[in-house]
Design a protein around this motif. Structure first.
Motif, PDB file in Angstrom:
ATOM      1  N   UNK A   7      33.816  35.850  43.517  1.00  0.00           N
ATOM      2  CA  UNK A   7      33.625  35.729  42.108  1.00  0.00           C
ATOM      3  C   UNK A   7      34.294  34.453  41.574  1.00  0.00           C
ATOM      4  N   UNK A   8      35.400  34.482  41.802  1.00  0.00           N
ATOM      5  CA  UNK A   8      36.286  33.255  41.082  1.00  0.00           C
ATOM      6  C   UNK A   8      35.503  31.764  41.884  1.00  0.00           C
ATOM      7  N   UNK A   9      35.420  31.768  43.051  1.00  0.00           N
ATOM      8  CA  UNK A   9      34.758  30.464  43.649  1.00  0.00           C
ATOM      9  C   UNK A   9      33.228  30.268  42.989  1.00  0.00           C
ATOM     10  N   UNK A  10      32.566  31.358  42.887  1.00  0.00           N
ATOM     11  CA  UNK A  10      31.281  31.105  42.182  1.00  0.00           C
ATOM     12  C   UNK A  10      31.363  30.477  40.648  1.00  0.00           C
ATOM     13  N   UNK A  11      32.401  30.675  40.185  1.00  0.00           N
ATOM     14  CA  UNK A  11      32.727  30.220  38.817  1.00  0.00           C
ATOM     15  C   UNK A  11      32.606  28.858  38.604  1.00  0.00           C
TER      16      UNK A  11
END
Length: 225
Positions: A161-165
């Protein structure tokens, strides 16, 4: 626009082709399903208009073959077969729209224009990268600087989720919804605890920090700026 019309009824085909050309489009006309498939896979079109009842290869099989060949040209079925189940079959075969004969040319043109405006479908990434950090969704593996990192399932999801941010700040509420599927505040430190564990694994053993806390706002994962 360049439009491929696959229609074996000469009168209907001529009527549609003339209207499309008057609207400023280029229209290539094919009367056989098998020839239409070859044309659609060998050339680039903005939209394909396909009849279902075709010689050589029926329209349903034609569109299925296009999608199997990873041709993503928007396809509109224009056909006299108009039952609910028929329309469902057409859309599930890979068509983007379905219009039943008899039809108004103005509606056909509007639908063609609408399909052409749709942004192309992008393939979902299976490997995410931020600086030297890499997350492989298929293998469920995480690497940084070539070193494997062992994450628990929830930590893996949190990192994804953080990387897709893409470097944006994600709030605690956003993380609760996307990682834990909480649509309420559980009044626990579950986010903070997992962020701390994740940081210990992906940041502390390495020289450069990627996971950042934005005070009173949330968290962001990005390369040094």
């Amino acid at each position: 626009m360049r439009i491929l019309l696959i229609e074996d009824d000469r009168k209907t085909a001529a009527y549609i082709a003339k209207g499309l050309e008057e609207a400023g489009h280029v229209c290539d006309l094919v009367a056989d399903g098998r020839d239409g498939l070859c044309q659609a896979t060998g050339e680039t079109y903005d939209v394909a208009i396909v009849d279902r009842m075709l010689p050589g290869l029926d329209g349903l099989s034609l569109v299925k073959a296009l999608r199997a060949a990873r041709v993503d040209t928007p396809a509109l079925f224009l056909t006299s077969i108009g039952g609910v189940d028929d329309r469902v079959d057409g859309l599930e075969a890979g068509a983007d729209d379905y219009l039943v004969k008899p039809f108004a040319f103005s509606e056909l043109l509007a639908r063609v224009n609408a399909l052409a405006r749709r942004p192309p479908v992008q393939e979902q990434k299976t490997v995410l990268r931020v600086a030297d950090l890499e997350l492989d969704l298929l293998r469920r593996q995480v690497m940084r600087s070539g070193q494997p990192i062992d994450l628990q399932p929830r930590e893996f999801t949190l990192l994804e989720v953080l990387m897709r941010g893409d470097g944006r700040v994600l709030t605690r509420t956003m993380l609760l919804e996307r990682v834990w599927d909480f649509h309420f505040d559980p009044k626990t430190s579950v986010v903070e605890t997992h962020i701390s564990r994740l940081r210990a694994k992906i940041d502390k053993p390495f020289e450069t920090q990627l996971l950042h806390t934005v005070r009173n706002t949330g968290y962001s994962l990005h390369a040094p700026r």
